[in-house]
Scaffold this motif. Sequence first.
Motif, PDB file in Angstrom:
ATOM      1  N   TYR A  46       0.810  -1.211   0.000  1.00  0.00           N
ATOM      2  CA  TYR A  46       0.000   0.000   0.000  1.00  0.00           C
ATOM      3  C   TYR A  46       0.846   1.265   0.000  1.00  0.00           C
ATOM      4  CZ  TYR A  46      -4.336  -2.499  -0.097  1.00  0.00           C
ATOM      5  OH  TYR A  46      -5.390  -3.281  -0.521  1.00  0.00           O
ATOM      6  N   LEU A  50       0.303   4.124  -2.688  1.00  0.00           N
ATOM      7  CA  LEU A  50       0.247   5.537  -2.304  1.00  0.00           C
ATOM      8  C   LEU A  50       1.253   6.344  -3.110  1.00  0.00           C
ATOM      9  CD1 LEU A  50      -0.803   7.834  -0.510  1.00  0.00           C
ATOM     10  CD2 LEU A  50       0.873   7.117   1.216  1.00  0.00           C
ATOM     11  N   GLU A  51       2.445   5.815  -3.256  1.00  0.00           N
ATOM     12  CA  GLU A  51       3.470   6.497  -4.045  1.00  0.00           C
ATOM     13  C   GLU A  51       2.990   6.725  -5.483  1.00  0.00           C
ATOM     14  OE1 GLU A  51       8.254   6.179  -4.768  1.00  0.00           O
ATOM     15  OE2 GLU A  51       7.129   4.301  -4.650  1.00  0.00           O
ATOM     16  N   ALA A  53      -0.103   6.906  -6.528  1.00  0.00           N
ATOM     17  CA  ALA A  53      -1.181   7.897  -6.516  1.00  0.00           C
ATOM     18  C   ALA A  53      -0.627   9.310  -6.381  1.00  0.00           C
ATOM     19  CB  ALA A  53      -2.158   7.596  -5.382  1.00  0.00           C
ATOM     20  N   LEU A  54       0.412   9.478  -5.580  1.00  0.00           N
ATOM     21  CA  LEU A  54       0.996  10.805  -5.364  1.00  0.00           C
ATOM     22  C   LEU A  54       1.779  11.302  -6.571  1.00  0.00           C
ATOM     23  CD1 LEU A  54       2.222  10.448  -1.675  1.00  0.00           C
ATOM     24  CD2 LEU A  54       0.187  11.637  -2.507  1.00  0.00           C
ATOM     25  N   LEU A  58      -3.568  15.076  -8.282  1.00  0.00           N
ATOM     26  CA  LEU A  58      -4.405  14.784  -7.118  1.00  0.00           C
ATOM     27  C   LEU A  58      -5.831  15.267  -7.378  1.00  0.00           C
ATOM     28  CD1 LEU A  58      -1.909  15.470  -4.208  1.00  0.00           C
ATOM     29  CD2 LEU A  58      -2.659  13.282  -5.146  1.00  0.00           C
ATOM     30  N   MET A  63      -7.741  11.606  -4.747  1.00  0.00           N
ATOM     31  CA  MET A  63      -7.837  11.878  -3.310  1.00  0.00           C
ATOM     32  C   MET A  63      -8.673  10.798  -2.626  1.00  0.00           C
ATOM     33  SD  MET A  63      -5.966  14.459  -2.706  1.00  0.00           S
ATOM     34  CE  MET A  63      -6.496  15.108  -1.144  1.00  0.00           C
ATOM     35  N   GLU A  65      -8.898   7.703  -3.663  1.00  0.00           N
ATOM     36  CA  GLU A  65      -8.034   6.522  -3.634  1.00  0.00           C
ATOM     37  C   GLU A  65      -7.045   6.611  -2.473  1.00  0.00           C
ATOM     38  OE1 GLU A  65      -4.780   4.057  -6.324  1.00  0.00           O
ATOM     39  OE2 GLU A  65      -5.652   5.900  -7.130  1.00  0.00           O
ATOM     40  N   VAL A  66      -6.420   7.773  -2.301  1.00  0.00           N
ATOM     41  CA  VAL A  66      -5.481   7.979  -1.190  1.00  0.00           C
ATOM     42  C   VAL A  66      -6.202   7.746   0.134  1.00  0.00           C
ATOM     43  CG1 VAL A  66      -4.125   9.723   0.052  1.00  0.00           C
ATOM     44  CG2 VAL A  66      -3.922   9.518  -2.443  1.00  0.00           C
ATOM     45  N   HIS A  67      -7.399   8.298   0.238  1.00  0.00           N
ATOM     46  CA  HIS A  67      -8.184   8.136   1.462  1.00  0.00           C
ATOM     47  C   HIS A  67      -8.414   6.654   1.759  1.00  0.00           C
ATOM     48  CE1 HIS A  67     -11.120   9.155   4.530  1.00  0.00           C
ATOM     49  NE2 HIS A  67     -11.967   8.320   3.959  1.00  0.00           N
ATOM     50  N   THR A  70      -5.213   4.759   2.965  1.00  0.00           N
ATOM     51  CA  THR A  70      -4.752   5.056   4.325  1.00  0.00           C
ATOM     52  C   THR A  70      -5.362   4.122   5.366  1.00  0.00           C
ATOM     53  OG1 THR A  70      -6.426   6.783   4.709  1.00  0.00           O
ATOM     54  CG2 THR A  70      -4.279   7.479   3.806  1.00  0.00           C
TER      55      THR A  70
END
Length: 122
Positions: A46, A50-51, A53-54, A58, A63, A65-67, A70
């Motif tokens: 994960y 996250l990397e 996605a960043l 954004l 956002m 997906e990032v949420h 986490t």
Amino acid sequence: MKLMIQCTALTAAMAFSGLAVATEVEHFEGKASDTLSEAVANFSEYNNKLEAALEGDLTPEAMNEVHQLTYTLEEAIAKMNQELDNLAETLEEVHLASESADTETVSKQGSAYLEKSRQLVE
């Protein structure tokens, strides 16, 4: 005048209720990390997600997906913290036993420590 105050109050109430709806957040269930090895695997996987996605824009979708990511990361970190606390206690047992030349405890707890700690590093 009374009608104007009522209209103003109604307009304000509608505006703030719309704001509340716009800021509501959906919660998700993260991928379970029931063991240390699962937590380490989820943490690695994960973090990579996250990397990725960043690295992109954004957007609202990103956002979201990032949420979602986490939640799994939080579960993995919580499990790793729990296991690291236990690992520290096991190592302390090895430390204290080594001071008193307690070979049985050093052997038993030392092996338990190594077995668990090796799940963190390759």
